[in-house]
Enzyme design. Structure first.
Site, PDB file in Angstrom:
ATOM      1  N   GLU A 170       0.876  -1.178   0.000  1.00  0.00           N
ATOM      2  CA  GLU A 170       0.000   0.000   0.000  1.00  0.00           C
ATOM      3  C   GLU A 170       0.907   1.219   0.000  1.00  0.00           C
ATOM      4  OE1 GLU A 170      -3.174  -0.027  -0.358  1.00  0.00           O
ATOM      5  OE2 GLU A 170      -3.684  -2.099   0.156  1.00  0.00           O
TER       6      GLU A 170
ATOM      7  N   CYS B  72      -2.851   8.734   3.331  1.00  0.00           N
ATOM      8  CA  CYS B  72      -2.499   8.277   1.984  1.00  0.00           C
ATOM      9  C   CYS B  72      -3.594   8.652   0.991  1.00  0.00           C
ATOM     10  CB  CYS B  72      -2.221   6.779   1.951  1.00  0.00           C
ATOM     11  SG  CYS B  72      -3.374   5.826   2.912  1.00  0.00           S
TER      12      CYS B  72
END
Lengths: 374, 374, 374, 374
Positions: free
Chosen positions: B144, B178
């Site tokens: 990720e 993020c």
């Protein structure tokens, strides 16, 4: 695969998911990747292409195919057939493109940022390099690498069934399948019986032109394969009694095997002096002590395909459970080779981890978006 | 995630598949991987661990966790809580283990052949190195990585809704998610209106201690983050009219963007002189020509999360279709940030391709064997 | 079931399906039914409610529950607990409502057009009437009716395991489970051995208060159950040698069974003179000729739950295949009783065809719409 | 359907489920039902057979088909084609059997205990009788009954698109599809405009031989259909202002509709004096007061197929949500008629609740066993 993929084309379903947020919805949508590169090996010059291209195409992708350098005629013939079908249906034939050539073509495919996914079938060594190149550009890989497949015959096995299966899995297609049986692990109580029956069958193997009726063992694919065989036998014979990794036909160190005596050649072991790349059907044997099959670690085989012959249900279920085989393909009372398009085909670890055919392999040829909104 | 994973633990189903071979059966069985390594980042010091560890544990794996070097207390506290739960249920607390430390711990996890899967959250650069190390030993990765997320506001959007969403997505948690919005693409017909309303909201942003009521903008995580911000602004300002990649806040070249005028600082752009690593809420703007939104290539955003504000159903469906956003997370009329555990979380391309939470992410923490036999 | 349903609540997913029509989309969406009626029986006064209500509630329905007329205190207690949980979460307690009473309440539920689904557990006779009433108003039914469950012990079975399993399955909870073993089919080669061991175990059964340690056999639920037992034994004893349906403990005519001799009482067969509705643990036996187990029709048992004891893998796979048991629950080497919430629970034919718990039972509590458009 | 079913035949997967009991396994296995009876209607004399028979056959069942009494030639022709295919593949042609005849054949199928599932397409009244007969013998039913389908045109709809869609859905195939539009609900702000444009289109409808180019409206299927049409129009015209159920073309009472004025004939309403069973394309109208579309109960349409024309995303998502349409088929900006084999086809309530085609309809043609053991 065409029939299967056509049916599948009406089931490329994503999900609609109830949202925790009032008056919102969530969707998981699958969209095509764009261009899929497929690099295949000589031993299945059309089947592996079929597994990949049929799914990639119904998912809405274009396909760029590199066949093996030694099978260009099949590459060209298949491409013409596919182009014909596409054009008959008013689609550009170039949706499916192929290239004949060697490593430089493979590298170009691996590097090309326009190719979202590279499906590679071949050796673990080359596969690893392809994967690294593709990952560097944040592309996706689907790897089907080589397997050092083993058959285990337990003391309660149907010996006759096991022996015939081993013959077919080890000698059929001259041992050139990725699922070929390369190692045979025999319970000591049936060791002699199995070996005897196997040697008997090996003597009857008809060697020659595989197009002729009754031929079981055809030639190896190239002169280079024949040379590798001869060299491999030498390496095996040089093995001594020291606890050692079994190179060549190989036994993985996880077995903690110790050799009780030298490797013995039971039958074969030589190339055949003739036109064509023929070698003898070969069995090398050794006795093993302390074969480690503890309950807690039933059997770890780091290979693509594995097989066990036994008649005990509890052995079967242990074999397919967490402490059993960690191969991608796990057979029971049938040989290591063979596959069905309804089940996912592929291995773990050094075999690359990809999965082809089977009911959800299509997802590898698409990208998923989780959508939320209202 | 604990509730979700407990429910999921009764649904880790494989398949039983009718075989083409008479009197045979096929099974696809899921078994645990063994040990799962989880490397998380500072910004979600416990949530990302939860996504990974809850699924990994109900799948029957052990977990080795490395938290961020700057959040050791959370790592230790969580580990104690989990150990307590395990031991209360007569399971060894060591099923879940954690390590505090920096890159050397991460490298050790990446190299360790006993760790079958490494789940990594962090920068694209480090993620790529972790992936290469893990692949070399034929391990699995779940990545990720960072996202350069964009919000598009179309001419028919609900402006008030869009502006509030941008504020929250860009300024909330000091832009350290993020999924933080880092780029805003405005249709020229509503450009001035959106900018004006946004500047008005930015003026009202309360900066300070995030534990105090009403604070929207807290500090950056470290002094080093503050320095990066200041340097990034300088780079952006140095951009000229030449057709150029928009570094920093960044516009991907796929947009074929050309700058019509210099980058202009609308508000903010400086660090705040104070104790703590505070920076100003900042908007930099430019006009773009030739923004490429052809029908055939609606919009390619190479980021983790994306969002569009529009009220046209056909725009929404194009946005989530093959020619729309190619992000892993695709929002409509809600900001780029935010996620639900029922939907898979993760991105495409430079964001690594992994998926966490969601109904089938558990498969990444298991290995699949295709079983055939009778 | 609560834990399972909470996890499931994030997975009530429909599908998004690629459309054949360009620029169109298809969705299959699941929406709640509205009100779900649940009618349960005395023997599991809370478990069956849990199976139904947990799923119905997370699917977004309200529940109206009618417990058994003889277990009103459990009905009231459970309702209070559930109302407390709902209200603690700021939801109206009336989302879950219950009614104490008899057949007239059941009929009212069956007739009420506001109740979209009626889940009924009880006798086949009453279930059929409920179904007819509900169908007349185009409502849905989920039926779990009675089972005449059988255990087959093959000649290669682990006898000790089988005998203990039969004891538990036939005598445990005084034979009042829907999955209680009511018929035992023994291969003639092990007939005497099994019977002898079973009689031996039956002698040791401790009868009395089920709350006392060591008690296996408690009372029947009502005086009326005791009377039915006595009458059933009389009917069985009156069976003669003529080829006949075996009423009471019953063998279905599909077996084409013929009695070789009269039914013999092996042990028990009487009510016990005491306070409480106790009866003796009972075995009636007969020899059968021409037990029809042709390969082509391995064994058809028209019951809810069935079980086979054997150690042959091929027998196991035939048993679960198309020519094997046609029960909804098919056990191997474990008794007929017992169930797990991860697997669907329910039977075929006279047992109603419904499925409770398990990973897709939730769909019965929702309605599906296939959406198409653009 | 043949292509789809062939692909599906490799995906008739059950589940293998981790067991809570150590060393145990659970399986959910799908096996064929045996014989499936299919009763179809005149209007789709082969399509509905295809939906059912293709799935039933790949699931391993035999099929007994009763076509409509008025379409025997199609029944015979299709049966011959299918028998030919079966026999070419070395399968007995009798796997697929058909019968020509009327209600007495249908009743025989409904009663026959050898026929495990009866799939019935036809009127709600007959469907209900079939269901009762089949349930009495504990067989299964799959019902596709008649639909009183409605199209809603909202104030923001694309009127031109809506009007053309209504024409096709109401007049195409002479209104003899189960998904034919029978009711049109217009927002008052666009009522006049839609009606005017619709009347204009109705005038241009070419009536005649449907095999001729340009013909939109062919004859009704029988003389009896023509008589029913004439009688239905009379009933509608006799409707008065009293709040009443709208019989014939019908408006369900759930709408709580009150008629503001008498029903008015806008166009058509008569049979055509000619050879063949032709009737005029017909529109009857009325104004409605108090049309109940509260937020909390957006719109309940108790029909097979429904359609809404609107351009507002929030209206679309409300339409497919819990408070929206409760039809089985829910269209947006496309007419009520039309279906794709990838999506499940079928309705709710009076339409029977069955689902045909689509990715999981095959489960209706199989029985499921939950297996547990070791």
């Amino acid at each position: 695969m065409c029939d299967f993929a056509v049916g599948l084309s009406r089931q490329l379903n994503g999900s609609i998911i109830p949202s925790e947020r009032p008056d919102h919805a969530m969707l998981e949508v699958w969209n095509p990747l764009g261009i899929v590169g497929v690099i295949t090996a000589f031993n299945f010059p059309s089947a592996v292409l079929g597994w990949n291209a049929c799914l990639a195409l119904v998912c809405g992708n274009c396909v760029v195919w590199k066949g093996a350098p030694t099978t260009p005629l099949i590459t060209i013939a298949l491409t013409k057939i596919i182009a014909g079908v596409l054009e008959k249906n008013n689609l550009p034939g170039s949706i499916f493109t192929s290239l004949c050539g060697g490593a430089e073509i493979g590298q170009a495919i691996a590097k090309d940022t326009r190719i979202s996914l590279v499906s590679f079938t071949g050796s673990s060594k080359v596969g690893l390099m392809v994967q690294h190149t593709v990952n560097q550009r944040f592309g996706k890989c689907l790897l089907e690498l080589s397997g050092n497949n083993a058959i285990i015959v337990m003391d309660d096995a149907d010996i006759k069934l096991a022996v015939r299966s081993v013959l077919f899995a080890a000698v059929g297609t001259a041992g050139q399948r990725c699922t070929t049986c390369r190692r045979l692990l025999l319970h000591e109580s049936i060791y002699d019986k199995v070996l005897e029956q196997l040697l008997d069958l090996y003597k009857q193997v008809k060697i020659g032109d595989p197009l002729e009726d009754g031929t079981l063992l055809g030639p190896l694919h190239t002169k280079s394969s024949k040379d590798s065989f001869v060299k491999g036998i030498e390496v095996i014979k040089s093995q001594t009694k020291t606890p050692a990794r079994f190179i060549g036909i190989g036994l993985e160190p996880v077995f903690c095997l110790a050799l009780r005596q030298e490797v013995k050649s039971c039958t074969g072991g030589s190339a055949i002096e003739s036109e064509g790349n023929f070698v003898q059907p070969t069995i090398m044997s050794t006795y093993l002590v302390e074969l480690c099959f503890p309950e807690s670690c039933f059997c770890k085989l780091l290979v693509l395909s594995s097989s066990i012959f036994t008649q005990r249900p509890e052995a079967i279920f242990r074999w397919i459970g967490p402490s059993g085989s960690d191969c991608g393909i796990v057979n029971v009372n049938i040989p290591t080779n063979g596959a069905e398009i309804g089940g996912a085909f592929g291995g773990e670890k050094a075999t690359g981890g990809g999965r082809e055919a089977g009911s959800d392999s299509w997802k590898q040829y698409m990208r998923r978006a989780t959508w939320a909104g209202f």
